[in-house]
Design an enzyme around this catalytic site. Structure first.
Site, short mmCIF file in Angstrom:
data_model
loop_
_atom_site.label_atom_id
_atom_site.label_comp_id
_atom_site.label_asym_id
_atom_site.label_seq_id
_atom_site.Cartn_x
_atom_site.Cartn_y
_atom_site.Cartn_z
N ASN A 131 0.85 -1.19 0.00
CA ASN A 131 0.00 0.00 0.00
C ASN A 131 0.88 1.24 0.00
O ASN A 131 1.34 1.68 1.07
CB ASN A 131 -0.97 0.00 1.19
CG ASN A 131 -2.18 0.88 0.91
OD1 ASN A 131 -2.54 1.08 -0.25
ND2 ASN A 131 -2.78 1.41 1.95
N TYR A 137 3.10 1.18 8.21
CA TYR A 137 1.89 0.47 8.65
C TYR A 137 1.84 -0.95 8.06
O TYR A 137 1.53 -1.92 8.75
CB TYR A 137 0.68 1.29 8.21
CG TYR A 137 -0.67 0.81 8.66
CD1 TYR A 137 -1.08 0.93 9.99
CD2 TYR A 137 -1.57 0.25 7.75
CE1 TYR A 137 -2.34 0.53 10.39
CE2 TYR A 137 -2.84 -0.16 8.15
CZ TYR A 137 -3.22 -0.03 9.46
OH TYR A 137 -4.47 -0.43 9.87
N ILE A 170 -12.89 -0.07 6.93
CA ILE A 170 -13.98 -0.06 7.91
C ILE A 170 -14.23 1.40 8.32
O ILE A 170 -13.29 2.17 8.54
CB ILE A 170 -13.58 -0.88 9.17
CG1 ILE A 170 -13.07 -2.29 8.77
CG2 ILE A 170 -14.75 -0.96 10.15
CD1 ILE A 170 -14.06 -3.21 8.11
P1 NDP Z 1 -9.29 4.36 15.54
O1 NDP Z 1 -8.28 5.37 15.17
O2 NDP Z 1 -10.74 4.69 15.43
O3 NDP Z 1 -9.02 3.81 17.02
C1 NDP Z 1 -7.73 3.42 17.39
C2 NDP Z 1 -7.76 2.97 18.83
O4 NDP Z 1 -6.43 2.60 19.21
C3 NDP Z 1 -8.20 4.08 19.77
O5 NDP Z 1 -9.00 3.52 20.78
C4 NDP Z 1 -6.90 4.58 20.33
O6 NDP Z 1 -7.13 5.13 21.60
C5 NDP Z 1 -6.06 3.29 20.40
N1 NDP Z 1 -4.63 3.53 20.40
C6 NDP Z 1 -3.87 4.08 19.43
N2 NDP Z 1 -2.58 4.12 19.81
C7 NDP Z 1 -2.53 3.58 21.06
C8 NDP Z 1 -1.48 3.35 21.98
N3 NDP Z 1 -0.21 3.69 21.72
N4 NDP Z 1 -1.79 2.78 23.17
C9 NDP Z 1 -3.06 2.43 23.47
N5 NDP Z 1 -4.11 2.63 22.63
C10 NDP Z 1 -3.83 3.21 21.44
O7 NDP Z 1 -8.92 3.08 14.65
P2 NDP Z 1 -9.84 1.89 14.13
O8 NDP Z 1 -10.89 1.55 15.09
O9 NDP Z 1 -10.18 2.17 12.72
O10 NDP Z 1 -8.73 0.72 14.08
C11 NDP Z 1 -8.63 -0.29 15.06
C12 NDP Z 1 -7.62 -1.32 14.56
O11 NDP Z 1 -8.04 -1.85 13.32
C13 NDP Z 1 -6.23 -0.74 14.32
O12 NDP Z 1 -5.25 -1.66 14.70
C14 NDP Z 1 -6.22 -0.53 12.83
O13 NDP Z 1 -4.91 -0.52 12.32
C15 NDP Z 1 -7.02 -1.71 12.36
N6 NDP Z 1 -7.60 -1.58 11.05
C16 NDP Z 1 -8.52 -0.60 10.79
C17 NDP Z 1 -9.08 -0.51 9.54
C18 NDP Z 1 -10.10 0.50 9.20
O14 NDP Z 1 -10.47 0.56 8.01
N7 NDP Z 1 -10.58 1.31 10.10
C19 NDP Z 1 -8.69 -1.43 8.46
C20 NDP Z 1 -7.73 -2.43 8.84
C21 NDP Z 1 -7.22 -2.48 10.10
P3 NDP Z 1 -6.29 6.40 22.15
O15 NDP Z 1 -6.11 7.34 21.00
O16 NDP Z 1 -7.10 6.91 23.26
O17 NDP Z 1 -5.02 5.81 22.61
#
Ligand code: NDP
Length: 225
Positions: A131, A137, A170
């Protein structure tokens, strides 16, 4: 789905896909604890091993042992590899890949004692392809698949399974800026909902998936096909 007699920890469970996973597993009878930097039941930064250790101490004290772990916390810092800063590389690898290691490392202590455990790692459809603009990532999420398979092999005889899910596009905060062109490529003709990823997690942590270990389950509307 029968819930285990322990705690289900969902990292990044305060919003997006993680919040949907937490809700779905709670509905299935799990005692769910969410962890995030800015919210959730326990606050921690998964990229920091000490922070994760303190978080597990707090979970043990307040809730109990972690027998189900969903490594969902993740972030993106996009840019072409040629222009990517070392900080953007590091923070993405530290969160998406090392974060899963730090949490798994701690949870395995609990799971080994119980001779039971379910680990689900949230990778991405991009992990098995390329990608452009996401070298950090893609590398982290591909590494997570290798980590998943290896933990599965190491723990297979201990009643512990470790599987991965590769979601496609998503609808969450993370994908607000995703190009319409990419969304148009999804064979299903639409982006996915967090609840659709949560349903796959519920399956993998349930009794019906007891013989599934080291697997990668795509939830991407056919995007990766
Ligand atoms: P969001 O950005 O909506 O949420 C990410 C979550 O991860 C938040 O709750 C954030 O909370 C938490 N987070 C990020 N960094 C940290 C850290 N260092 N320590 C603890 N918590 C952390 O992302 P999504 O819900 O879209 O994604 C969730 C997972 O799915 C991820 O791993 C993403 O890579 C994966 N994914 C998502 C896709 C999509 O299309 N949305 C597609 C493929 C995979 P806070 O900021 O409070 O720490």
């Amino acid at each position: 789905m029968s819930a285990p007699d322990g705690v289900t920890l969902v990292t990044g469970g305060n919003r997006g896909i993680g919040a949907a996973i937490a809700e779905r597993l709670r509905d299935g009878g799990h005692t769910v604890v969410t962890l995030g930097r800015s919210g959730g039941d326990v606050q921690a930064d998964v990229s920091d091993a000490e922070s994760v250790k303190r978080a597990f101490d707090e979970v043990h004290e307040r809730f109990g042992k972690v027998l189900v772990l969903v490594n969902n916390a993740g972030l993106t810092r996009d840019g072409l590899a040629i222009r990517m800063s070392a900080e953007d590389w590091q923070s993405v690898v530290d969160t998406n890949l090392s974060g899963a290691f730090h949490c798994t490392r701690r949870a395995l202590d609990d799971m080994l004692k119980a001779r039971y455990g379910r680990i689900v790692n949230i990778s991405s459809v991009v992990a098995e392809r390329a990608n452009p603009g996401q070298a950090n990532y893609v590398a982290a999420k591909a590494g997570l698949l290798g980590f998943t398979r290896t933990v599965a092999r190491e723990m297979g005889r201990k009643g512990i399974t470790c599987n991965a899910i590769t979601p496609g596009v998503i609808e969450t905060d993370m994908t607000h800026d995703v190009a319409d062109g990419l969304k148009a490529m999804v064979p299903a003709g639409r982006v996915g909902r967090p609840e659709e990823v949560a349903a796959a997690v519920a399956f993998l942590v349930g009794d019906d998936a007891a013989y599934i270990n080291g697997a990668t389950l795509s939830v991407d509307g056919g995007l990766g096909a």
